[in-house]
Design a protein around this motif. Structure first.
Motif, PDB file in Angstrom:
ATOM      1  N   GLU A  52     -12.957   6.076  -1.730  1.00 18.19           N
ATOM      2  CA  GLU A  52     -12.431   5.791  -0.393  1.00 18.19           C
ATOM      3  C   GLU A  52     -12.559   4.302  -0.050  1.00 18.19           C
ATOM      4  O   GLU A  52     -11.647   3.706   0.526  1.00 18.19           O
ATOM      5  N   ALA A  53     -13.683   3.709  -0.416  1.00 15.87           N
ATOM      6  CA  ALA A  53     -13.881   2.286  -0.129  1.00 15.87           C
ATOM      7  C   ALA A  53     -12.801   1.439  -0.812  1.00 15.87           C
ATOM      8  O   ALA A  53     -12.216   0.553  -0.187  1.00 15.87           O
ATOM      9  N   ASP A 107      -9.480   1.870   0.864  1.00 15.73           N
ATOM     10  CA  ASP A 107      -9.436   1.068   2.094  1.00 15.73           C
ATOM     11  C   ASP A 107      -9.147  -0.404   1.785  1.00 15.73           C
ATOM     12  O   ASP A 107      -8.522  -1.093   2.583  1.00 15.73           O
ATOM     13  N   MET A 108      -9.591  -0.879   0.618  1.00  9.56           N
ATOM     14  CA  MET A 108      -9.347  -2.266   0.207  1.00  9.56           C
ATOM     15  C   MET A 108      -7.937  -2.471  -0.323  1.00  9.56           C
ATOM     16  O   MET A 108      -7.527  -3.610  -0.560  1.00  9.56           O
ATOM     17  N   ARG A 125      -4.438   1.242  -5.249  1.00 14.03           N
ATOM     18  CA  ARG A 125      -3.533   2.389  -5.266  1.00 14.03           C
ATOM     19  C   ARG A 125      -3.348   3.014  -6.635  1.00 14.03           C
ATOM     20  O   ARG A 125      -2.809   4.109  -6.751  1.00 14.03           O
ATOM     21  N   ARG A 181       0.819  -1.214   0.000  1.00 12.87           N
ATOM     22  CA  ARG A 181       0.000   0.000   0.000  1.00 12.87           C
ATOM     23  C   ARG A 181       0.852   1.264   0.000  1.00 12.87           C
ATOM     24  O   ARG A 181       0.326   2.359  -0.126  1.00 12.87           O
TER      25      ARG A 181
END
Length: 116
Positions: free
Chosen positions: A104-105, A108-109, A112, A70
């Motif tokens: 945003e979801a 969060d997963m 990138r 990430r």
């Protein structure tokens, strides 16, 4: 690992494939530090979430070869562990379905990279 890449950080900016252990083995053999792996092309939100879940399952099953990344620090750590970092990416923004909250979801997963 290919000796040419031993000290280099090598990132493949786009891989779209039929994911599986042979592909992940080739990534390691090729000396990839990380790869932007496509998890969405024209899928909708639900289909893309399904693809991400499948990819994360494959990452767990092949944890000796690959790891989800990430951040740049995660890529550096993957390289130290002699693994290929998997960067989740989209070929376009179709999966957002015009809902800003989906951005945003997906972040969060672990997504990138999103091509416009």
């Amino acid at each position: 690992m290919n000796s040419i890449h031993a000290n280099a950080t090598v990132i493949d900016g786009l891989i779209i494939a039929k994911w599986g252990r042979p592909v992940f083995e080739d990534m390691r053999k090729g000396g990839l530090s990380a790869a932007n792996c496509t998890v969405s092309v024209w899928e909708d939100f639900k289909g893309t979430v399904h693809n991400i879940a499948q990819m994360k399952s494959m990452i767990r099953e092949n944890a000796d070869l690959i790891t989800l990344v990430r951040s740049t620090r995660d890529i550096e750590q993957a390289k130290l562990e002699r693994k290929t970092g998997i960067i989740l990416g989209f070929q376009n923004a179709h999966a957002f379905e015009d809902h800003l909250g989906h951005i945003e979801a997906f972040a969060d997963m672990g997504v990138r990279v999103v091509q416009l």
